[in-house]
Design a protein around this motif. Structure first.
Motif, mmCIF file in Angstrom:
data_model
loop_
_atom_site.group_PDB
_atom_site.id
_atom_site.type_symbol
_atom_site.label_atom_id
_atom_site.label_comp_id
_atom_site.label_asym_id
_atom_site.label_seq_id
_atom_site.Cartn_x
_atom_site.Cartn_y
_atom_site.Cartn_z
ATOM 1 N N GLU A 180 -3.419 -2.893 12.142
ATOM 2 C CA GLU A 180 -2.502 -2.528 11.051
ATOM 3 C C GLU A 180 -3.203 -1.788 9.919
ATOM 4 O O GLU A 180 -2.600 -1.011 9.199
ATOM 5 C CB GLU A 180 -1.902 -3.799 10.437
ATOM 6 N N ALA A 230 -5.375 0.470 10.031
ATOM 7 C CA ALA A 230 -5.949 1.765 10.416
ATOM 8 C C ALA A 230 -5.427 2.913 9.564
ATOM 9 O O ALA A 230 -4.344 2.839 8.976
ATOM 10 C CB ALA A 230 -5.619 2.045 11.877
ATOM 11 N N HIS A 231 -6.209 3.994 9.520
ATOM 12 C CA HIS A 231 -5.731 5.246 8.944
ATOM 13 C C HIS A 231 -4.509 5.721 9.735
ATOM 14 O O HIS A 231 -4.455 5.537 10.949
ATOM 15 C CB HIS A 231 -6.807 6.334 9.048
ATOM 16 N N GLY A 232 -3.584 6.391 9.057
ATOM 17 C CA GLY A 232 -2.379 6.886 9.714
ATOM 18 C C GLY A 232 -2.670 7.851 10.836
ATOM 19 O O GLY A 232 -1.882 8.008 11.769
ATOM 20 N N MET A 268 -4.917 4.490 -3.482
ATOM 21 C CA MET A 268 -3.847 3.563 -3.851
ATOM 22 C C MET A 268 -3.020 3.190 -2.634
ATOM 23 O O MET A 268 -2.733 4.036 -1.795
ATOM 24 C CB MET A 268 -2.867 4.220 -4.837
ATOM 25 N N LEU A 270 -2.568 -0.691 4.303
ATOM 26 C CA LEU A 270 -1.246 -1.279 4.124
ATOM 27 C C LEU A 270 -1.262 -2.801 4.161
ATOM 28 O O LEU A 270 -0.315 -3.441 3.737
ATOM 29 C CB LEU A 270 -0.300 -0.744 5.221
#
Lengths: 524, 122, 452
Positions: free
Chosen positions: A193, A195-197, A445, A449
């Motif tokens: 979850e 992880a980078h997009g 920011m 997630l």
């Protein structure tokens, strides 16, 4: 339209500019407003001199352009001024600490720039006969050797154009290897979850189904959950290590072994390799492929959003499937470029080509310059100082800002905080925008997630203790103002070239190109 | 009669025609809505399908159809004015209308009181 | 080490604040098996600027640079004069060392530049909109094919034989994994392009036709009939431009109703750099923007009503949409886009048209001169600044022989199409404003000698 001066340029919205600054021009001393080239230039103006064309009959096949393009020009002095003025509205590493977690904004040595501009590298064509570009191939080959050494891997694919392109390269290698084994039915890639997009986007781009793996309360991959999901439909996992919570995945070897035992491959997102370079070799942890963002670990400039470069180191199992072209050094020192023309049956399993030509040569030159400058001792020190600086920030601020994984032990190269404990109505964005007024670029920011209102702070190794102390003071001050309910933070920044921008308006009515207001009005 | 899902869609049923939207709670969570993609007329959808998309500046969400059926109309107003969902999620900001193919699917959905209780616990 | 500001006393003081004895305590989570006990083997220790510069300069000297030789290479990368101010401006630290403009209040410089870039690119390509750049032309080309699939919900793309073979290879690589079906073919050494064949191949499953303009052999064809044929079958026309200077002299693909236009922007501002980094250009009709990959910069206002710019329509992108994103692209080619934009601003319309006219006239003169060499035949009728010669013998050995004499004669089709016998005698020659008539004479005499 209210034209204010005769030189032709006009401030953006004269009424509000005058009202808020009280100056005739809208400028505030060194803070200079700058109009668009479409407002200040003209299609008749040019800043270059071109030789008169030879007198010949045109051979454009009846397709000569017969309509205006609408490209404004400026003279050279106006051009230099336009872009210099624009540049001054940007924050940059050259101006100050840039604590953007996971993005690694470190100092960009200028020797790198100088070397990349040597005509022997900058002024050679990618399709020149290989005998005429032995030095350029030499750079690629030498950098490849050091990337393999530094990671303890078997091979490296140099051509991917950026980190996400490197991820794609690694995933395509995995796919090709599975297909070769008759295991093409494996359709699932597991991604934590946090992880980078780009990880799930890459896996999907290559035709895989993505499934999330949860994180534990201490901010690491839930190894038991991962093991439980492994099976005959799983092609592999994509794990970031050090992870995006700034922690080392200490069970990495266990994860790799389990994935391999289940017939899958391990992709490591190497975005955070800078935390361990020279101290830890990912190859020793059983990974099969890892991209290296040269702009993160090896100091090539970010350039306001690229160009990047994402070489991918590969295990012995995956190396045969790597892309074309690549360099090969022979015993006599001669280097050949193995591409479609020359590959023959020497690299029969390659999954193919990822881009035209030979990859990001200009970035290779810079990265090699950086590696040679630091050397083996310096690179190790890079990792150590980046980790030291991040832990110094973590421990200096954990009394002021919530640090969800502070109890998990030391962080690696980045420290993570959350918005937990901020009063109602205040969020991470207010801290971030408050930092802008203090003269800093905000931290990352709301990423990863898995942490609510995450603030990911990565100081990098190129900050002095004094710079860190000042930053810590600034972040502490902003955090305390937020905790005290200081309403002015909610409309920060107050001192930047622009106040908060209306992103809703931008997205609802997209204006992506400039249109002459008079023409636009006439059209309506 | 209006029914609700745990994914914050609502469906108003009038005869065999259902009108689908997202709840006021959902629009509040999304923030300023900047784009809505509604299905084309004639599309056949099955309960739980990703049938529409709603986007704010920083998030994109799929809207699952609460019931199966054939789409008879997408709300064309939303193309020019996606903010309608923020202003009136329960009414003018509806997404699409469809002919229900299996009204018994409604039995698994919540009524307004149940949905309010569900939201209160979130 | 000159890039590391911490002193040893600093490090000790900081360890004290952290509560760690040694730096090793901060690496406790790394298993012992993965910890190196000393520096990486074989890699030398740190080196001074001077020492590194010597090493790199020695490597650079092993290359024959384009500026040192009569130079005629093109095929997707072109040598143009880049004004000195371009490189000066892109090295301003505020551009060079900035990040992607995610905090718009302190990134208006980059954002306004991107807005200007998007507008310049859209106007040049003739499209309604353009994005903030892709990696390069070849990857932009693949992205256009994927975009056409999303728009049309069809999976068959027809690629012209005149499309750059590397671009075709990239598409083939990706299509293996996405399931797209590609129809490809080789070019032929003939005066006509394959437009008529392409038109005949379009059917109801076709998502798009991809055509290069001018094509890999330098040929130019009117795209309008092809666009009409695509649209009649509800397919899209994707046009690929590898030499953007050509659009200073030629009708743009957008004018001829192409739906998506992609390009390699290297010619303007970027330089050869042995193949990268370059800058992918990508524009399309406005109705397709939601299916575009990559970043967009858009205009808006700030809280005081001042005009400003932000990255927008981000919900298409990977950091929000994750596995449902239009592409996995994140970093693009920001600094190369800046170089492109600055160079284009210096040129302006008048300069670009003049540059294009000079390129074309030089190429026509060169083509006519070289066609007089015994054993050389000019393939093209129409071309911009690049044309194909059919030699009386295989071109690759000729190119190598001329390189030995310090002449970079062009790109042999044998290199681009290994094994394609019908193309082996083809030599693609590019002529730009950097080419002198003496260079052309040198090439002509050397070719004459080599073909005798």
């Amino acid at each position: 339209m209210n034209t204010i001066n005769q030189s032709g340029w006009r401030p953006t919205t004269p009424e509000t500019c005058e009202g808020s600054t009280g100056t005739f021009t809208g400028n505030r001393a060194l803070m200079l407003e700058e109009a668009l080239i479409f407002e200040i230039g003209s299609t008749d103006t040019t800043g270059v001199e071109v030789a008169e064309p030879a007198e010949v009959a045109s051979r454009l096949g009846g397709l000569a352009r017969n309509t205006p393009i609408g490209l404004p020009g400026l003279s050279e002095p106006e051009t230099v001024r336009h872009y210099t003025r624009l540049s001054r509205q940007n924050y940059a590493i050259d101006l100050g600490l840039f604590p953007l977690g996971s993005c690694t904004m470190k100092h960009n040595p200028r020797l790198n720039e100088k070397m990349a501009r040597l005509p022997g590298f900058a002024d050679v064509h990618p399709l020149q006969p290989v005998d005429t570009v032995q030095g350029a191939l030499g750079v690629i080959n030498e950098l490849a050797v050091w990337l393999i050494e530094l990671t303890g891997m078997h091979g490296v694919a140099m051509t991917p154009k950026a980190g996400a392109h490197g991820e794609l390269c690694g995933i395509l290698c995995i796919k090709a290897a599975l297909d070769a084994k008759g295991e093409g039915h494996r359709k699932v890639i597991l991604v934590p979850e946090s992880a980078h997009g780009t990880n799930p986007a890459t896996a999907a781009f290559a035709g895989y189904t993505v499934e999330d793996i949860p994180a534990t309360a201490e901010g690491r991959v839930d190894v038991e959950a991962l093991k439980a999901r492994l099976g005959p439909d799983v092609a592999g996992v994509m794990i970031t290590n050090p992870n995006t919570c700034g922690l080392f995945e200490r069970e990495m070897r266990t994860i790799s072994d389990a994935v391999h035992a289940a017939g899958g491959f391990v992709y490591c997102d190497g975005a955070n390799f800078n935390a361990i370079v020279g101290r830890v070799r990912p190859g020793d942890l059983g990974i099969d492929a890892m991209h290296i963002n040269l702009h993160k670990t090896f100091s090539t400039p970010h350039g306001g959003g690229g160009p990047g470069s994402g070489p991918v180191v590969l295990s012995k199992a995956l190396s045969p499937y790597g892309p074309l072209p690549f360099t090969e050094r022979h015993a006599d020192g001669h280097i050949t470029l193995v591409e479609e023309e020359t590959v023959g049956d020497r690299h029969p399993h390659s999954f193919g080509r990822m881009c035209a030509f030979n990859g990001q040569m200009g970035m290779f030159t810079r990265a090699l310059t950086y590696i040679l400058s630091h050397g083996a001792d310096g690179l190790r020190q890079v990792a150590e100082d980046s980790v030291l600086n991040a832990n110094y920030i973590l421990r200096s601020l954990e009394d002021t800002l919530a640090a969800p994984f502070a109890a998990s032990g030391p962080c690696m190269h980045e420290a993570i905080f959350s918005d937990d404990g901020l009063p109602e109505g205040f969020s991470t964005i207010d801290i971030a925008k408050g930092l802008i007024d203090e003269g800093y670029h905000p931290m990352t920011m709301y990423f990863p997630l898995v942490v609510h209102g995450a603030m990911l702070v990565e100081p990098t190794e190129t900050e002095s203790k004094a710079a860190l102390d000042q930053f810590i003071g600034a972040l502490r001050s902003v955090a305390e103002r937020a905790k005290a309910g200081d309403e002015s933070l909610r409309s920060a920044p107050h001192f930047a070239p622009r106040r908060r921008l209306d992103e809703t308006l931008a997205a609802r009515k997209p204006v992506l190109v400039w249109k002459d207001p008079e023409l636009a009005q006439a059209a309506e | 009669m209006r029914y609700f899902t745990e994914d914050h869609e609502w469906v108003d049923v009038d005869g065999d025609i259902g009108t689908v939207g997202i709840t006021d709670y959902a629009q509040g969570q999304l923030g300023d809505i900047v784009f809505v993609d509604v299905p084309e007329e004639g599309k056949t959808v099955t309960k739980g399908d990703e049938t529409a998309v709603v986007e704010s500046v920083k998030a994109a969400s799929d809207v699952y159809t609460p019931v199966s059926g054939r789409v008879i109309e997408g709300n064309a107003e939303l193309a020019d004015n996606p903010g309608l969902v923020n202003e009136d999620a329960d009414g003018e900001g509806w997404f699409f209308k469809l002919t229900l193919s299996d009204p018994s699917e409604l039995e698994g959905l919540m009524d307004e009181a149940k949905y309010e209780a569900f939201v209160a616990k979130l | 080490m000159r890039y590391l500001p911490l002193t040893q006393p600093d490090r000790e003081a900081m360890l004290g604040v952290i509560g760690a004895e040694t730096i090793d305590d901060l690496f406790v989570d790394v298993p012992a098996i993965a910890q190196l006990d000393g520096p990486i083997r074989d890699l030398p220790m740190h080196a001074s600027e001077l020492a590194v510069e010597r090493h790199m300069t020695a490597l650079a000297r092993k290359n024959l640079t384009a500026g040192e030789a009569p130079f005629f290479l093109g095929c997707g990368a072109y040598r143009h004069h880049v004004p000195a101010s371009v490189d000066h401006l892109i090295q301003r630290g505020e551009f060079l060392t900035a990040y992607t403009p995610y905090q718009p209040e302190i990134a208006q410089g980059t954002l306004q530049m991107l807005f200007e870039f998007q507008t310049q690119v859209a106007r040049l390509l003739g499209t309604d909109v353009a994005n903030a750049s892709m990696y390069d032309g070849s990857t932009a080309c693949w992205e256009a094919i994927g975009m056409a699939r999303r728009v049309t919900k069809r999976g068959k793309a027809i690629l012209s034989g005149g499309l750059h073979p590397h671009y075709v290879s990239v598409a083939k690589t990706m299509a293996k994994y996405t399931g797209d079906h590609l129809e490809t073919s080789l070019p032929t050494l003939s005066v006509e392009t394959d437009i008529d064949t392409l038109i005949a191949a379009i059917d109801d499953d076709t998502s798009c036709v991809v055509v290069q303009y001018p094509d890999i052999l330098g040929r130019i064809a009117d795209l309008r009939p092809l666009a009409d044929a695509c649209h009649a079958k509800k397919a899209l026309l994707v046009a690929v431009v590898t030499e953007p200077v050509a659009l200073g002299a030629l009708k743009s693909p957008g004018e001829m109703d192409a739906d998506i236009v992609v390009g390699e922007g290297q010619s303007i501002g970027v330089g050869l750099q042995f193949g990268g980094p370059y800058v992918g250009l990508m524009g399309c009709k406005e109705k397709y923007i939601r299916q575009m990959p990559g970043r967009f910069c858009g205009e808006t206002v700030d809280a005081e009503g001042k005009r400003g710019f932000v990255l927008t329509l981000s919900t298409r992108e990977q950091h929000i949409r994750r596995e449902k994103a239009t592409s996995n692209i994140c970093t693009n080619s920001g600094l190369c886009a800046l170089a492109f934009s600055i160079h284009m601003t210096l040129l302006g319309e008048a300069g670009l048209r003049a540059l294009a006219a000079t390129n074309h006239a030089g190429a026509v003169a060169a083509a006519e001169r070289l066609a007089k060499v015994p054993g050389v035949e000019l393939v093209n009728d129409a071309f911009f600044n690049e044309f194909t010669l059919k030699l009386s013998k295989e071109a690759r050995p000729v190119v190598r022989a001329l390189a030995d004499k310090g002449i970079l004669a062009g790109v042999s089709l044998g290199r681009l199409y290994p094994g394609a016998d019908g193309l082996a005698n083809g030599l693609v020659v590019a002529v730009t404003e950097t080419t002198t008539s003496e260079d052309v004479e040198t090439l002509a005499s050397a070719l004459e000698e080599a073909l005798a």
